[in-house]
Design a protein around this motif. Sequence first.
Motif, PDB file in Angstrom:
ATOM      1  N   GLY A  83      24.942  25.297  25.629  1.00  0.00           N
ATOM      2  CA  GLY A  83      26.074  24.820  26.500  1.00  0.00           C
ATOM      3  C   GLY A  83      26.616  25.590  27.226  1.00  0.00           C
ATOM      4  N   ALA A  84      26.677  26.846  27.086  1.00  0.00           N
ATOM      5  CA  ALA A  84      27.614  27.682  27.794  1.00  0.00           C
ATOM      6  C   ALA A  84      27.425  27.708  29.311  1.00  0.00           C
ATOM      7  CB  ALA A  84      27.205  29.259  27.190  1.00  0.00           C
ATOM      8  N   ALA A  85      26.287  27.572  29.864  1.00  0.00           N
ATOM      9  CA  ALA A  85      26.281  27.534  31.231  1.00  0.00           C
ATOM     10  C   ALA A  85      26.684  26.076  31.988  1.00  0.00           C
ATOM     11  CB  ALA A  85      24.740  27.482  31.803  1.00  0.00           C
ATOM     12  N   ASP A  86      26.347  25.124  31.252  1.00  0.00           N
ATOM     13  CA  ASP A  86      26.993  23.730  31.478  1.00  0.00           C
ATOM     14  C   ASP A  86      28.668  23.911  31.629  1.00  0.00           C
ATOM     15  OD1 ASP A  86      24.727  22.585  32.113  1.00  0.00           O
ATOM     16  OD2 ASP A  86      24.440  21.936  29.999  1.00  0.00           O
ATOM     17  N   ARG A  87      29.175  24.715  30.460  1.00  0.00           N
ATOM     18  CA  ARG A  87      30.685  24.719  30.379  1.00  0.00           C
ATOM     19  C   ARG A  87      31.309  25.526  31.458  1.00  0.00           C
ATOM     20  NH1 ARG A  87      33.738  26.960  25.171  1.00  0.00           N
ATOM     21  NH2 ARG A  87      35.903  26.975  25.927  1.00  0.00           N
ATOM     22  N   LEU A  88      30.480  26.756  32.004  1.00  0.00           N
ATOM     23  CA  LEU A  88      31.070  27.433  33.051  1.00  0.00           C
ATOM     24  C   LEU A  88      30.904  26.705  34.342  1.00  0.00           C
ATOM     25  CD1 LEU A  88      29.756  31.117  31.926  1.00  0.00           C
ATOM     26  CD2 LEU A  88      31.994  30.149  31.908  1.00  0.00           C
ATOM     27  N   PHE A  89      29.818  26.205  34.541  1.00  0.00           N
ATOM     28  CA  PHE A  89      29.632  25.251  35.774  1.00  0.00           C
ATOM     29  C   PHE A  89      30.906  24.409  35.987  1.00  0.00           C
ATOM     30  CE2 PHE A  89      27.879  21.410  37.648  1.00  0.00           C
ATOM     31  CZ  PHE A  89      27.952  21.853  39.027  1.00  0.00           C
ATOM     32  N   ALA A  90      31.328  23.464  34.863  1.00  0.00           N
ATOM     33  CA  ALA A  90      32.227  22.496  35.076  1.00  0.00           C
ATOM     34  C   ALA A  90      33.662  23.206  35.082  1.00  0.00           C
ATOM     35  CB  ALA A  90      32.161  21.997  33.576  1.00  0.00           C
ATOM     36  N   THR A  91      33.796  24.380  34.541  1.00  0.00           N
ATOM     37  CA  THR A  91      35.109  25.012  34.701  1.00  0.00           C
ATOM     38  C   THR A  91      35.463  26.207  35.193  1.00  0.00           C
ATOM     39  OG1 THR A  91      34.596  26.248  32.526  1.00  0.00           O
ATOM     40  CG2 THR A  91      35.591  23.968  31.896  1.00  0.00           C
ATOM     41  N   SER A  92      34.583  26.755  36.025  1.00  0.00           N
ATOM     42  CA  SER A  92      34.815  27.948  36.788  1.00  0.00           C
ATOM     43  C   SER A  92      34.823  27.516  38.415  1.00  0.00           C
ATOM     44  CB  SER A  92      33.728  28.927  36.518  1.00  0.00           C
ATOM     45  OG  SER A  92      33.444  29.092  35.105  1.00  0.00           O
ATOM     46  N   ILE A  93      35.645  28.663  39.083  1.00  0.00           N
ATOM     47  CA  ILE A  93      35.730  28.535  40.451  1.00  0.00           C
ATOM     48  C   ILE A  93      35.733  29.933  40.940  1.00  0.00           C
ATOM     49  CG2 ILE A  93      38.140  28.291  40.267  1.00  0.00           C
ATOM     50  CD1 ILE A  93      37.970  26.571  43.051  1.00  0.00           C
ATOM     51  N   SER A  94      35.079  30.372  41.948  1.00  0.00           N
ATOM     52  CA  SER A  94      34.796  31.496  42.606  1.00  0.00           C
ATOM     53  C   SER A  94      35.966  31.487  43.592  1.00  0.00           C
ATOM     54  CB  SER A  94      33.504  32.008  43.005  1.00  0.00           C
ATOM     55  OG  SER A  94      32.574  32.236  41.937  1.00  0.00           O
ATOM     56  N   LEU A  95      36.704  32.657  43.867  1.00  0.00           N
ATOM     57  CA  LEU A  95      37.706  32.671  44.765  1.00  0.00           C
ATOM     58  C   LEU A  95      37.418  33.999  45.752  1.00  0.00           C
ATOM     59  CD1 LEU A  95      40.561  32.869  41.884  1.00  0.00           C
ATOM     60  CD2 LEU A  95      40.085  30.821  43.486  1.00  0.00           C
ATOM     61  N   PRO A  96      38.064  33.958  46.727  1.00  0.00           N
ATOM     62  CA  PRO A  96      37.852  34.919  48.134  1.00  0.00           C
ATOM     63  C   PRO A  96      37.974  36.397  47.343  1.00  0.00           C
ATOM     64  CG  PRO A  96      39.182  33.223  49.003  1.00  0.00           C
ATOM     65  CD  PRO A  96      39.087  32.933  47.809  1.00  0.00           C
ATOM     66  N   SER A  97      36.715  37.387  47.633  1.00  0.00           N
ATOM     67  CA  SER A  97      36.578  38.486  47.068  1.00  0.00           C
ATOM     68  C   SER A  97      36.286  39.653  47.952  1.00  0.00           C
ATOM     69  CB  SER A  97      35.972  38.661  45.906  1.00  0.00           C
ATOM     70  OG  SER A  97      36.233  37.437  44.941  1.00  0.00           O
ATOM     71  N   GLY A  98      36.268  39.127  49.158  1.00  0.00           N
ATOM     72  CA  GLY A  98      35.630  40.377  50.331  1.00  0.00           C
ATOM     73  C   GLY A  98      36.588  41.432  50.455  1.00  0.00           C
ATOM     74  N   SER A  99      36.191  42.561  50.910  1.00  0.00           N
ATOM     75  CA  SER A  99      36.720  43.880  50.921  1.00  0.00           C
ATOM     76  C   SER A  99      37.352  43.822  52.347  1.00  0.00           C
ATOM     77  CB  SER A  99      35.795  44.995  50.776  1.00  0.00           C
ATOM     78  OG  SER A  99      34.607  44.745  51.777  1.00  0.00           O
ATOM     79  N   ARG A 100      37.010  42.798  53.117  1.00  0.00           N
ATOM     80  CA  ARG A 100      37.445  42.777  54.638  1.00  0.00           C
ATOM     81  C   ARG A 100      38.878  42.202  54.715  1.00  0.00           C
ATOM     82  NH1 ARG A 100      34.174  39.874  59.212  1.00  0.00           N
ATOM     83  NH2 ARG A 100      35.742  38.005  58.797  1.00  0.00           N
ATOM     84  N   LEU A 101      39.079  41.479  53.442  1.00  0.00           N
ATOM     85  CA  LEU A 101      40.467  40.827  53.473  1.00  0.00           C
ATOM     86  C   LEU A 101      41.795  41.823  54.091  1.00  0.00           C
ATOM     87  CD1 LEU A 101      40.212  38.629  50.503  1.00  0.00           C
ATOM     88  CD2 LEU A 101      40.493  37.921  52.885  1.00  0.00           C
ATOM     89  N   ASP A 102      42.356  41.446  55.004  1.00  0.00           N
ATOM     90  CA  ASP A 102      43.510  42.179  55.389  1.00  0.00           C
ATOM     91  C   ASP A 102      44.886  41.937  54.839  1.00  0.00           C
ATOM     92  OD1 ASP A 102      44.456  40.020  56.686  1.00  0.00           O
ATOM     93  OD2 ASP A 102      43.931  40.908  58.755  1.00  0.00           O
ATOM     94  N   GLY A 103      45.942  42.751  54.960  1.00  0.00           N
ATOM     95  CA  GLY A 103      47.127  42.429  54.438  1.00  0.00           C
ATOM     96  C   GLY A 103      47.758  40.879  54.353  1.00  0.00           C
ATOM     97  N   GLU A 104      47.454  40.708  55.759  1.00  0.00           N
ATOM     98  CA  GLU A 104      48.039  39.237  56.164  1.00  0.00           C
ATOM     99  C   GLU A 104      47.268  38.231  55.284  1.00  0.00           C
ATOM    100  OE1 GLU A 104      48.061  35.496  57.865  1.00  0.00           O
ATOM    101  OE2 GLU A 104      46.273  36.752  58.318  1.00  0.00           O
ATOM    102  N   GLU A 105      46.057  38.235  55.463  1.00  0.00           N
ATOM    103  CA  GLU A 105      45.240  37.265  54.791  1.00  0.00           C
ATOM    104  C   GLU A 105      45.269  37.298  53.161  1.00  0.00           C
ATOM    105  OE1 GLU A 105      41.046  37.050  57.489  1.00  0.00           O
ATOM    106  OE2 GLU A 105      41.457  38.707  56.297  1.00  0.00           O
ATOM    107  N   THR A 106      45.562  38.483  52.619  1.00  0.00           N
ATOM    108  CA  THR A 106      45.808  38.637  51.350  1.00  0.00           C
ATOM    109  C   THR A 106      46.984  38.003  51.073  1.00  0.00           C
ATOM    110  OG1 THR A 106      44.643  40.677  50.964  1.00  0.00           O
ATOM    111  CG2 THR A 106      46.163  40.166  49.225  1.00  0.00           C
TER     112      THR A 106
END
Length: 377
Positions: free
Chosen positions: A339-362
């Motif tokens: 049930g772990a994968a089903d639980r993570l699918f239901a309760t997880s969200i990926s956030l912007p993580s790119g190394s190109r994000l500049d100060g204004e975007e961050t």
Amino acid sequence: MSSRIHLSPPDVGPLEESYLLRAVRSGWVAPAGPDLDAFEQEVADRVGVGHAVGVSSGTAALHLALLLAGAGPGSVVVVPTLTFAATVNAALYTGARPVFVDCELGTGNLDVDLLPDLLVRLRRSGERVAAVVSVDLNGACADYGRLVTVCRDAEVPLVEDSAQALGSTYQGRSAGSFGLVGVFSFNGNKILTTSSGGMLVSHDPGVIAQARHLATQAREPVPHYEHREIGYNYRLSNLLAALGRAQLRRLDAMIERRRSLRERYAKLFSAVPGTRILGDGETGSNCWLTSLVVDPAVAGWQTADLGAHLARYNIETRPMYKPMHRQPVHRGRTTVLTGAADRLFATSISLPSGSRLDGEETGRLVTAVESFLDSHR
């Protein structure tokens, strides 16, 4: 409206431009050339293996890796259910039957505790297990300390899907260096990109030599075109390898940038009940993506609420992978679940993580997250 903030856009600049222009001017455009040879050796050196071969995609690399492990009709390939479709597709390309295994709640990686009994059951039922595939989710390495032992004891090859994990380590050793073969992806959203592309790495020179042979249409080394087996048009081009060589020189800085973003997220959510960063505490991760896990009963809100809020600020988010055993195309396949994968699918969200994000975007990103948290305190 402000420009869109993406999850993990390509991070390229003047250095990549100079390497690409030099490759074009050299005349080595495709398919092979000195930049490809050099890129393969540089990645092998970085990972700590002796040999590597560059191919057209991470999926192509997985396909070749499983063929070399012995996957084919009448065999089984054990695959984590929490993964991108390519991991399973590559097994199906060989004619093998995928069997899905659930994940750990802490990292989302394959639950090694489920593996020994499964391998015994498959063998007793007459199945030939061609390979176990590990996936280093979001750049956090699977539990190779136990995985290697389990696979060795069962005499089953380990294939590492380290598509997201170039630059990651497990106990000081690089992702991609533990199994029969390791696989990386250089897709546009990966931590290092060649726009499209991938690579197989191995300690075994014979494995890589055979992969290179199959990736070049399995052409025999004679003056005319001669083929004794079916091959594929899978080689990486010299131009894309040149781009990769420039990216490799910036890899550590790009990892550090992603790590600092994860630390920023961790600080933002540290005082928010019912939230945690997936894989938090995995010090060897390259932090390719940062995913937030939310217990809505405690937090009082769901990941979809945060995603909808950030979308109003033109900020991209993405749910965790829908498990393979839930995909319509794989309905009815053999699966070992907790049930772990089903639980993570239901309760997880990926956030912007790119190394190109500049100060204004961050700043925009942090402000948007803080405004959501303020409205739900």
